[in-house]
Design an enzyme around this catalytic site. Structure first.
Site, PDB file in Angstrom:
ATOM      1  N   HIS A  84       0.831  -1.218   0.000  1.00  0.00           N
ATOM      2  CA  HIS A  84       0.000   0.000   0.000  1.00  0.00           C
ATOM      3  C   HIS A  84       0.864   1.267   0.000  1.00  0.00           C
ATOM      4  CE1 HIS A  84      -3.304  -2.716   1.378  1.00  0.00           C
ATOM      5  NE2 HIS A  84      -2.310  -3.259   2.056  1.00  0.00           N
ATOM      6  N   SER A 121      15.317  21.807 -15.360  1.00  0.00           N
ATOM      7  CA  SER A 121      14.170  22.680 -15.571  1.00  0.00           C
ATOM      8  C   SER A 121      14.684  24.013 -16.100  1.00  0.00           C
ATOM      9  CB  SER A 121      13.438  22.894 -14.248  1.00  0.00           C
ATOM     10  OG  SER A 121      12.678  24.090 -14.313  1.00  0.00           O
ATOM     11  N   LYS A 172      16.458  21.659 -10.188  1.00  0.00           N
ATOM     12  CA  LYS A 172      15.732  20.441 -10.564  1.00  0.00           C
ATOM     13  C   LYS A 172      16.573  19.429 -11.324  1.00  0.00           C
ATOM     14  CE  LYS A 172      11.749  19.709 -10.387  1.00  0.00           C
ATOM     15  NZ  LYS A 172      10.412  20.196 -10.688  1.00  0.00           N
ATOM     16  N   GLU A 214       9.439   8.949 -16.559  1.00  0.00           N
ATOM     17  CA  GLU A 214       8.049   9.379 -16.780  1.00  0.00           C
ATOM     18  C   GLU A 214       7.567   8.980 -18.168  1.00  0.00           C
ATOM     19  OE1 GLU A 214       7.436  13.570 -14.839  1.00  0.00           O
ATOM     20  OE2 GLU A 214       9.535  13.335 -15.340  1.00  0.00           O
TER      21      GLU A 214
END
Ligand code: ARG
Length: 463
Positions: free
Chosen positions: A161, A282, A288, A295
């Protein structure tokens, strides 16, 4: 405005050519040119067979087979003029062959149809993709194995979970994916085995009156045997669907790993660091490091699933045998195969370079009362308590630690004894994460001993 002339390949009964919109919806050459090598291999096998059974003269077959190689080299060199008016790869190749060798080219289409031609081309293409997927999956398994070897005994939190459950080892986690990917390889291998039958010679749908030798063309193209039913041969696309099914499950596995990489690389987790080669920055936030490759692996999965649903939907209403609907199979499968291969390559690259942080993982491993099960097991083993009771006592200890704002090892012995008088000093040994993972020696368990056995087995298997 001058009318277009009728199609040179099939226009005998037509007075005029197609409307531009008809041509646009009908032509597949924009995408099926990817089948050129397979189309030419199929035609070469067909010509050799026609000569072997006496339908073509040896010299015609020879001219056809050599001419087809010239066409292939033109295509490979990017010197081929594809024509939309010629609709598809089959007619583009045949037409160019005619320009090159003249009359014999017109005899090539004896005893076959574009229906069995496209079926054979596409099977050969998908079969190649099964082999490519197998190789790419093996490469990813090796990268994961490398990670597992480096960190066979690095302790990390194991989750259910996505809540801290029990400590596990990094090696164990990596090896879980090695197992999953091996089942993916098995699915591609199964699909390949089933698809490896030749549709060539089914002709349009009913077979042919010519004395062809289907076993010969099957052999020449590396198929195990000819398909036994001509209607099935030209109308089946379940080989492509099986490929998409295997690809979907595989992409789903890659997506889960990608999701973990996204989570693990956050500032909150920092379990892993993706290499510069597989990260992006970024344009506004200088700090970043974004896991874009992970992704996109996660996202490409959607395209693969989409292809699978699209082709199932295309096929579901079709009466036997061939319908033009089936031309829509190719872009779906091409896109799914390209997406999968890119996702596999990106995942392999990420995993080869990945820097896992044993310190960060270890620090997180004990959080969230992760050794509560070890405590309950200890009460069973050392104190002879029934497991349900041990579960209850441990739950009370967790509640007490939580109320104090600490973790289980932060409780003192007297505090523990307030909950259960029988608890003794040696309980503290089982509350450590190293002891926890070391104790899980059941077959398939997370203990470094077991993990190393699995690593050794896979090292042998993967060569
Ligand atoms: N381009 C077609 C396809 O991809 C080839 C088969 C055409 N057959 C036909 N009867 N029009 O399906």
């Amino acid at each position: 405005m001058a009318e277009k002339t009728a199609n040179a390949m099939w226009g005998g009964r037509f007075a005029s050519g197609p409307d531009a919109i008809m041509e646009a919806i009908n032509a597949s050459i924009g995408f099926d040119q990817r089948l050129a090598a397979q189309d030419i291999a199929g035609s070469r096998a067909h010509a050799a067979m026609l000569a072997a059974v006496g339908i073509l003269t040896d010299s015609d077959a020879q001219a056809i087979r050599e001419g087809l190689l010239t066409v292939l080299s033109e295509i490979e060199a990017g010197r081929f003029q594809f024509s939309t008016a010629l609709e598809d790869i089959h007619m583009n190749v045949e037409s160019r062959l005619g320009e090159l060798i003249g009359e014999p080219a017109k005899r090539l289409h004896t005893a076959r149809s574009r229906n069995d031609q496209v079926a054979v081309d596409f099977r050969l293409w998908v079969r190649d993709q099964c082999d490519a997927a197998d190789g790419a999956l093996a490469a990813l398994q090796r990268a994961l194995l490398g990670q597992a070897e480096a960190g066979a005994d690095w302790v990390m939190p194991g989750f259910t979970h996505l809540q801290s459950a029990q400590p596990v080892t990094w090696g164990h986690h990596m090896m879980a994916y090695v197992e999953m990917l091996n089942r993916d390889r098995g699915r591609f291998a199964d699909a390949r085995r089933r698809m490896n039958e030749s549709p060539l010679g089914a002709a349009a749908l009913a077979g042919t009156s010519f004395p062809i030798d289907r076993a010969m063309t099957a052999r020449e193209l590396g198929f195990d045997r000819p398909m036994a039913n001509s209607l099935d041969a030209v109308s089946d696309r379940d080989f492509a669907l099986e490929f998409l099914g295997a690809a979907s499950i595989c992409a789903m596995h890659l997506s889960r790993l990608a999701e973990e990489l996204v989570i693990w690389s956050t500032a909150q987790f920092r379990f892993v660091r993706l290499s510069d080669r597989f990260s992006t920055g970024s344009s506004i936030m200088p700090q970043k490091r974004n896991p874009d490759a992970a992704e996109l692996v996660r996202a490409k999965t959607g395209r693969v699933f989409g292809a699978s649903v699209a082709l199932l939907t295309i096929m579901k209403g079709l009466p036997l045998a061939y319908s033009k609907d089936m031309q829509e199979d190719k872009e779906q499968v091409f896109d799914a195969a390209d997406s999968l291969m890119l996702a596999l390559a990106a995942t392999t690259g990420m995993m080869e370079d990945l820097q896992a942080s044993p310190e960060r993982m270890r620090a997180a491993a004990g959080a969230g009362f992760a050794t509560a099960t070890d405590l309950a097991d200890w009460l069973v083993r050392a104190k002879g308590m029934p497991f349900r009771e041990a579960h209850h006592v441990t739950g009370a200890l967790v509640a007490k630690a939580e109320a104090k704002g600490g973790d289980l090892p932060d409780l003192s012995l007297p505090e523990m004894q307030e909950i259960h008088g029988g608890i003794t000093e040696d309980v503290f040994a089982v509350l450590g994460v190293d002891n926890s993972v070391r104790s899980r020696i059941s077959y398939g368990g997370t203990s470094p001993v077991r993990v190393r056995e699995q690593i050794a087995r896979w090292t042998e298997l993967l060569g």
